[in-house]
Scaffold this motif. Structure first.
Motif, PDB file in Angstrom:
ATOM      1  N   THR A  35       1.061  19.015 -21.344  1.00 23.25           N
ATOM      2  CA  THR A  35       0.179  17.955 -21.718  1.00 23.25           C
ATOM      3  C   THR A  35       0.421  17.644 -23.388  1.00 23.25           C
ATOM      4  OG1 THR A  35      -1.463  19.504 -22.609  1.00 23.25           O
ATOM      5  CG2 THR A  35      -1.484  18.857 -20.182  1.00 23.25           C
ATOM      6  N   GLY A  36       0.990  18.437 -24.167  1.00 28.91           N
ATOM      7  CA  GLY A  36       1.205  18.178 -25.320  1.00 28.91           C
ATOM      8  C   GLY A  36      -0.261  18.311 -26.473  1.00 28.91           C
ATOM      9  N   ILE A  37      -0.923  19.262 -25.615  1.00 27.46           N
ATOM     10  CA  ILE A  37      -2.272  19.685 -26.433  1.00 27.46           C
ATOM     11  C   ILE A  37      -1.890  21.243 -26.634  1.00 27.46           C
ATOM     12  CG2 ILE A  37      -4.630  19.904 -26.124  1.00 27.46           C
ATOM     13  CD1 ILE A  37      -4.674  17.348 -24.265  1.00 27.46           C
ATOM     14  N   SER A  38      -2.721  21.892 -27.521  1.00 28.10           N
ATOM     15  CA  SER A  38      -2.597  23.368 -27.707  1.00 28.10           C
ATOM     16  C   SER A  38      -4.038  23.773 -27.836  1.00 28.10           C
ATOM     17  CB  SER A  38      -1.693  23.463 -29.028  1.00 28.10           C
ATOM     18  OG  SER A  38      -2.312  22.977 -30.100  1.00 28.10           O
ATOM     19  N   GLY A  39      -4.230  24.983 -27.583  1.00 31.74           N
ATOM     20  CA  GLY A  39      -5.220  25.863 -27.907  1.00 31.74           C
ATOM     21  C   GLY A  39      -5.754  26.135 -26.378  1.00 31.74           C
ATOM     22  N   GLU A  40      -7.059  26.081 -26.343  1.00 33.25           N
ATOM     23  CA  GLU A  40      -7.694  26.279 -24.948  1.00 33.25           C
ATOM     24  C   GLU A  40      -7.711  25.186 -24.137  1.00 33.25           C
ATOM     25  OE1 GLU A  40      -8.800  29.488 -23.860  1.00 33.25           O
ATOM     26  OE2 GLU A  40      -7.593  30.303 -25.385  1.00 33.25           O
ATOM     27  N   ILE A  41      -6.723  24.906 -23.106  1.00 28.76           N
ATOM     28  CA  ILE A  41      -6.747  23.609 -22.536  1.00 28.76           C
ATOM     29  C   ILE A  41      -7.794  23.566 -21.395  1.00 28.76           C
ATOM     30  CG2 ILE A  41      -5.208  22.330 -21.179  1.00 28.76           C
ATOM     31  CD1 ILE A  41      -2.981  23.320 -23.114  1.00 28.76           C
ATOM     32  N   ARG A  42      -8.554  22.646 -21.128  1.00 30.70           N
ATOM     33  CA  ARG A  42      -9.191  22.456 -19.937  1.00 30.70           C
ATOM     34  C   ARG A  42      -9.271  20.915 -19.675  1.00 30.70           C
ATOM     35  NH1 ARG A  42      -9.480  27.000 -21.544  1.00 30.70           N
ATOM     36  NH2 ARG A  42     -11.105  28.276 -21.709  1.00 30.70           N
ATOM     37  N   LYS A  43      -9.512  20.673 -18.405  1.00 30.06           N
ATOM     38  CA  LYS A  43      -9.716  19.428 -18.065  1.00 30.06           C
ATOM     39  C   LYS A  43     -11.276  19.053 -17.919  1.00 30.06           C
ATOM     40  CE  LYS A  43      -8.850  16.287 -14.215  1.00 30.06           C
ATOM     41  NZ  LYS A  43      -9.993  16.276 -13.352  1.00 30.06           N
ATOM     42  N   CYS A  44     -11.938  18.154 -18.443  1.00 30.09           N
ATOM     43  CA  CYS A  44     -13.141  17.862 -18.357  1.00 30.09           C
ATOM     44  C   CYS A  44     -13.895  17.904 -17.034  1.00 30.09           C
ATOM     45  CB  CYS A  44     -13.560  16.336 -18.987  1.00 30.09           C
ATOM     46  SG  CYS A  44     -15.097  16.052 -19.251  1.00 30.09           S
ATOM     47  N   ALA A  45     -14.964  18.956 -17.033  1.00 30.72           N
ATOM     48  CA  ALA A  45     -15.822  18.957 -15.875  1.00 30.72           C
ATOM     49  C   ALA A  45     -16.906  18.389 -15.580  1.00 30.72           C
ATOM     50  CB  ALA A  45     -16.020  20.655 -15.629  1.00 30.72           C
ATOM     51  N   CYS A  46     -17.085  17.385 -16.206  1.00 32.51           N
ATOM     52  CA  CYS A  46     -18.228  16.316 -16.265  1.00 32.51           C
ATOM     53  C   CYS A  46     -18.096  15.624 -14.820  1.00 32.51           C
ATOM     54  CB  CYS A  46     -18.091  15.233 -17.357  1.00 32.51           C
ATOM     55  SG  CYS A  46     -19.640  14.146 -17.407  1.00 32.51           S
ATOM     56  N   SER A  47     -19.546  15.352 -14.358  1.00 35.90           N
ATOM     57  CA  SER A  47     -19.827  15.047 -13.142  1.00 35.90           C
ATOM     58  C   SER A  47     -19.202  13.500 -12.986  1.00 35.90           C
ATOM     59  CB  SER A  47     -21.181  14.980 -12.787  1.00 35.90           C
ATOM     60  OG  SER A  47     -22.021  14.338 -13.759  1.00 35.90           O
ATOM     61  N   CYS A  48     -18.968  12.834 -13.971  1.00 33.55           N
ATOM     62  CA  CYS A  48     -18.627  11.464 -13.916  1.00 33.55           C
ATOM     63  C   CYS A  48     -17.025  11.379 -13.804  1.00 33.55           C
ATOM     64  CB  CYS A  48     -18.828  10.596 -15.331  1.00 33.55           C
ATOM     65  SG  CYS A  48     -17.774  11.113 -16.798  1.00 33.55           S
ATOM     66  N   PHE A  77      -8.388  18.356 -22.618  1.00 30.41           N
ATOM     67  CA  PHE A  77      -8.517  18.649 -24.202  1.00 30.41           C
ATOM     68  C   PHE A  77      -8.623  20.035 -24.411  1.00 30.41           C
ATOM     69  CE2 PHE A  77     -12.467  18.849 -21.869  1.00 30.41           C
ATOM     70  CZ  PHE A  77     -13.269  19.547 -22.438  1.00 30.41           C
ATOM     71  N   ASP A  78      -8.895  20.451 -25.650  1.00 30.05           N
ATOM     72  CA  ASP A  78      -8.929  21.902 -26.248  1.00 30.05           C
ATOM     73  C   ASP A  78     -10.324  22.131 -26.268  1.00 30.05           C
ATOM     74  OD1 ASP A  78      -8.765  24.158 -27.739  1.00 30.05           O
ATOM     75  OD2 ASP A  78      -7.804  23.436 -29.443  1.00 30.05           O
ATOM     76  N   ARG A 122     -16.420  25.825 -17.523  1.00 30.01           N
ATOM     77  CA  ARG A 122     -16.397  24.462 -17.108  1.00 30.01           C
ATOM     78  C   ARG A 122     -16.784  23.811 -18.617  1.00 30.01           C
ATOM     79  NH1 ARG A 122     -20.320  23.120 -13.596  1.00 30.01           N
ATOM     80  NH2 ARG A 122     -19.445  21.047 -13.303  1.00 30.01           N
ATOM     81  N   HIS A 123     -16.157  22.721 -18.959  1.00 32.04           N
ATOM     82  CA  HIS A 123     -16.428  22.276 -20.326  1.00 32.04           C
ATOM     83  C   HIS A 123     -16.277  20.708 -19.932  1.00 32.04           C
ATOM     84  CE1 HIS A 123     -14.786  26.115 -21.272  1.00 32.04           C
ATOM     85  NE2 HIS A 123     -15.408  25.798 -22.423  1.00 32.04           N
ATOM     86  N   GLN A 124     -17.277  20.145 -20.774  1.00 31.93           N
ATOM     87  CA  GLN A 124     -17.343  18.504 -21.288  1.00 31.93           C
ATOM     88  C   GLN A 124     -16.354  18.213 -22.360  1.00 31.93           C
ATOM     89  OE1 GLN A 124     -21.443  17.700 -21.295  1.00 31.93           O
ATOM     90  NE2 GLN A 124     -21.219  16.210 -19.526  1.00 31.93           N
ATOM     91  N   CYS A 125     -15.637  17.398 -22.230  1.00 34.13           N
ATOM     92  CA  CYS A 125     -14.608  16.664 -23.451  1.00 34.13           C
ATOM     93  C   CYS A 125     -16.012  16.134 -24.478  1.00 34.13           C
ATOM     94  CB  CYS A 125     -13.846  15.774 -23.054  1.00 34.13           C
ATOM     95  SG  CYS A 125     -14.316  14.080 -22.417  1.00 34.13           S
ATOM     96  N   PRO A 126     -15.677  16.027 -25.804  1.00 33.29           N
ATOM     97  CA  PRO A 126     -16.403  15.532 -26.553  1.00 33.29           C
ATOM     98  C   PRO A 126     -17.039  14.314 -26.289  1.00 33.29           C
ATOM     99  CG  PRO A 126     -14.561  16.781 -27.614  1.00 33.29           C
ATOM    100  CD  PRO A 126     -14.238  16.380 -26.186  1.00 33.29           C
ATOM    101  N   TRP A 127     -16.243  13.244 -25.829  1.00 34.92           N
ATOM    102  CA  TRP A 127     -16.816  12.036 -25.485  1.00 34.92           C
ATOM    103  C   TRP A 127     -17.938  12.313 -24.505  1.00 34.92           C
ATOM    104  CZ3 TRP A 127     -17.714   8.664 -21.495  1.00 34.92           C
ATOM    105  CH2 TRP A 127     -18.087   7.531 -21.717  1.00 34.92           C
ATOM    106  N   CYS A 128     -17.729  12.793 -23.169  1.00 35.72           N
ATOM    107  CA  CYS A 128     -18.734  12.985 -22.230  1.00 35.72           C
ATOM    108  C   CYS A 128     -19.970  13.741 -22.899  1.00 35.72           C
ATOM    109  CB  CYS A 128     -17.972  13.821 -21.103  1.00 35.72           C
ATOM    110  SG  CYS A 128     -17.197  12.736 -19.931  1.00 35.72           S
ATOM    111  N   ALA A 129     -19.745  14.784 -23.611  1.00 37.20           N
ATOM    112  CA  ALA A 129     -20.515  15.713 -24.159  1.00 37.20           C
ATOM    113  C   ALA A 129     -21.606  14.461 -25.059  1.00 37.20           C
ATOM    114  CB  ALA A 129     -20.314  16.696 -24.937  1.00 37.20           C
TER     115      ALA A 129
END
Length: 105
Positions: free
Chosen positions: A52-65, A71-72, A91-98
């Motif tokens: 993905t080109g992302i480092s850290g604790e990688i997650r895919k947004c789990a938002c209901s949208c 993201f990290d 389960r995490h929401q990305c910063p935009w969704c949050a």
């Protein structure tokens, strides 16, 4: 002699922009990371970072949208929807969704 510099790590990636094969690989790596032991978890996160080109604790947004952002999860603006009790990944929401879906009370 040429000097090579490393590109800075990306902050986000779009799951939908990955090829179908890479989406499958991403999903498989995330599933394995969720159940990995302490010695296997970091190599799986490293493989996801390469993909993905992302480092850290990688997650895919789990938002209901159904947001496609990868993201990290350590980003201070990310939001935990559900902790991963018994698993490595919550389960995490990305910063935009949050920000966009913040409840107004």
């Amino acid at each position: 002699m040429a000097v090579m510099t490393h590109a800075p790590a990306r902050l986000e990636a779009n799951y939908r922009n990955l090829s179908t094969d890479d989406q499958d690989r991403f999903d498989q790596l995330m599933e394995r990371a969720d159940h990995a032991g302490p010695h296997d978890y970091q190599p799986l996160m490293d493989a996801l970072a390469v993909l993905t080109g992302i480092s850290g604790e990688i997650r895919k947004c789990a938002c209901s949208c159904t947001c496609p952002v990868i993201f990290d999860a350590d980003n201070q603006d990310a939001h935990v929807i559900e902790y991963g009790d018994g698993y490595n990944l919550g389960r995490h929401q990305c910063p935009w969704c949050a920000d966009q879906h913040r409840e107004t009370a």
